[in-house]
Scaffold this active site. Sequence first.
Site, PDB file in Angstrom:
ATOM      1  N   ASP A 249       0.841  -1.203   0.000  1.00  0.00           N
ATOM      2  CA  ASP A 249       0.000   0.000   0.000  1.00  0.00           C
ATOM      3  C   ASP A 249       0.877   1.253   0.000  1.00  0.00           C
ATOM      4  O   ASP A 249       0.656   2.192   0.768  1.00  0.00           O
ATOM      5  CB  ASP A 249      -0.939   0.006   1.206  1.00  0.00           C
ATOM      6  CG  ASP A 249      -2.100   0.999   1.041  1.00  0.00           C
ATOM      7  OD1 ASP A 249      -2.380   1.393  -0.110  1.00  0.00           O
ATOM      8  OD2 ASP A 249      -2.710   1.376   2.059  1.00  0.00           O
TER       9      ASP A 249
ATOM     10  N   LYS B 138       1.936   4.698  -0.989  1.00  0.00           N
ATOM     11  CA  LYS B 138       1.265   5.886  -1.523  1.00  0.00           C
ATOM     12  C   LYS B 138       1.742   7.103  -0.742  1.00  0.00           C
ATOM     13  O   LYS B 138       2.379   6.978   0.315  1.00  0.00           O
ATOM     14  CB  LYS B 138      -0.256   5.749  -1.421  1.00  0.00           C
ATOM     15  CG  LYS B 138      -0.798   5.491  -0.020  1.00  0.00           C
ATOM     16  CD  LYS B 138      -2.310   5.295  -0.065  1.00  0.00           C
ATOM     17  CE  LYS B 138      -2.877   4.975   1.324  1.00  0.00           C
ATOM     18  NZ  LYS B 138      -4.342   4.777   1.280  1.00  0.00           N
TER      19      LYS B 138
ATOM     20  N   ASN C 149       1.117   7.432   2.985  1.00  0.00           N
ATOM     21  CA  ASN C 149       1.788   6.517   3.909  1.00  0.00           C
ATOM     22  C   ASN C 149       3.262   6.832   4.126  1.00  0.00           C
ATOM     23  O   ASN C 149       4.019   5.999   4.628  1.00  0.00           O
ATOM     24  CB  ASN C 149       1.615   5.070   3.440  1.00  0.00           C
ATOM     25  CG  ASN C 149       0.248   4.526   3.794  1.00  0.00           C
ATOM     26  OD1 ASN C 149      -0.433   5.058   4.677  1.00  0.00           O
ATOM     27  ND2 ASN C 149      -0.180   3.472   3.113  1.00  0.00           N
TER      28      ASN C 149
ATOM     29  N   ASP D 135       2.044   2.465   8.171  1.00  0.00           N
ATOM     30  CA  ASP D 135       0.839   1.702   7.835  1.00  0.00           C
ATOM     31  C   ASP D 135       1.157   0.381   7.128  1.00  0.00           C
ATOM     32  O   ASP D 135       1.048   0.263   5.905  1.00  0.00           O
ATOM     33  CB  ASP D 135      -0.108   2.544   6.974  1.00  0.00           C
ATOM     34  CG  ASP D 135      -1.505   1.919   6.912  1.00  0.00           C
ATOM     35  OD1 ASP D 135      -1.675   0.792   7.419  1.00  0.00           O
ATOM     36  OD2 ASP D 135      -2.416   2.551   6.353  1.00  0.00           O
TER      37      ASP D 135
ATOM     38  N   THR E  27      -4.531   0.768  -2.646  1.00  0.00           N
ATOM     39  CA  THR E  27      -5.356   1.908  -3.048  1.00  0.00           C
ATOM     40  C   THR E  27      -5.374   1.964  -4.571  1.00  0.00           C
ATOM     41  O   THR E  27      -4.311   2.026  -5.196  1.00  0.00           O
ATOM     42  CB  THR E  27      -4.779   3.213  -2.466  1.00  0.00           C
ATOM     43  OG1 THR E  27      -4.683   3.079  -1.036  1.00  0.00           O
ATOM     44  CG2 THR E  27      -5.657   4.401  -2.812  1.00  0.00           C
TER      45      THR E  27
END
Length: 425
Positions: free
Chosen positions: A59, A61, A64, A79, A98
């Site tokens: 994840d 991004k 994060n 995260d 995401t």
Amino acid sequence: DVYQSEGRLDLVMECMSGGELFTRVQKRKRFSEADAATAAYQMLLAINYIHSHDVVHRDIKLENFLYESEESDYLKLIDFGFSKVWKKNTSMQLSCGTLAYVAPDVLMQNYSSQCDLWSLGVSVFIILFGYMPFSGSEDKQINDIKAGRYVVKKQYWERVSDVAQDFVKKLLLVDPLKRLTAEQALQHPFVVRRQAKTEEHLCAATVDALISFGTASSFRRAAMSMMAWSLTNEERSTVRQAFIELDQDNSGTVKLWEFKKVLLAKFHVKSEEAQVIFTALDTNNTDEIHYTEFLAAMVSTRISMHDDLLKATFDRFDVDKSGTITVNNLREVLGENFAGSDIDQIMREADITGSGDITYEEWIRYLRQEQGTEKQKDVAAQLIDGQLQKTKSEPKILQMKSAEFGKKGVAAGTVGKEAACCCCQ
């Protein structure tokens, strides 16, 4: 810190008060190439580190990555809710992450750690060009991602160099086998060019701190290792770049060959001497130095051993809050031995009064006055004398008399004006 009760387990993590990378991009619209390269470099260090330990984030991004403080440009990855321990040469099937950042191979439900590099490519795309590469309805985004069909707005791409464009393009390749790995991305000219402009932070004071740690008693090393967990972000920032310079392959740890190579090239420290220091630093016997172990060495001289740090570390050992540190406390925190030394022996080193426990007064006295056994002092003196003989004509090496070791500690000497670097001042 970890707090456990009957019904829950609470983890207290460091405070990253600078906010999300996403928020900073929103405010600035787009980064300069230099700033984008710096951000990409830091993101890659985190990704390369977890990949080298067989962990996939899944994840990646802008949201994060957090900044250490509002004034800092230092990023950390957070995260790990979707992260997974992954075995090489196997594939993962769970679609997660995401959508705007997710890799086509994730949508195909057949992917590897390379999914993180696609997501990094999307992140750097946004930072450089100021807009999302994939947008529209969910179905449109899925189709465009699978085809590797990102939006190219000519007016924004013309402002960005060919090198930066090439970096993004090689991350946003549909075929994960052709996509840059984290290790390869760190060697791309877009990132390397940024590294070439940075100052050197690995100076003589850092090496002297490493020597001091390597010749300290077992209990002192154990105490400094625990102190490393209580350092503030500001204290860590004073020595962070020195560790990165030691980490030649950007893996997030320092291996013996890297350690020997840098110390020989920059400070003429012999292989045998470097081995002694490395072994003392490698408290977990993993054949590599982790950042926390490096920080422990810096506590000896480079980072101030102030009252708050001493008290916080004492409290970590005093797990039953009795006001003293007992041998059972040490066993609970360190295990049956630490860096090859028996816990009972470690207790005897610091129990000045022979009472069987360590009071806070003994703790303060030991850490502020103890400088190792005579044998350890002799070893340190030999190392320093060897340094002096080889570096009399080199202004960048910290000049110090070995006789000062027993009185002041290894790095208690002064740094001449021409010898000082930005991390010594």
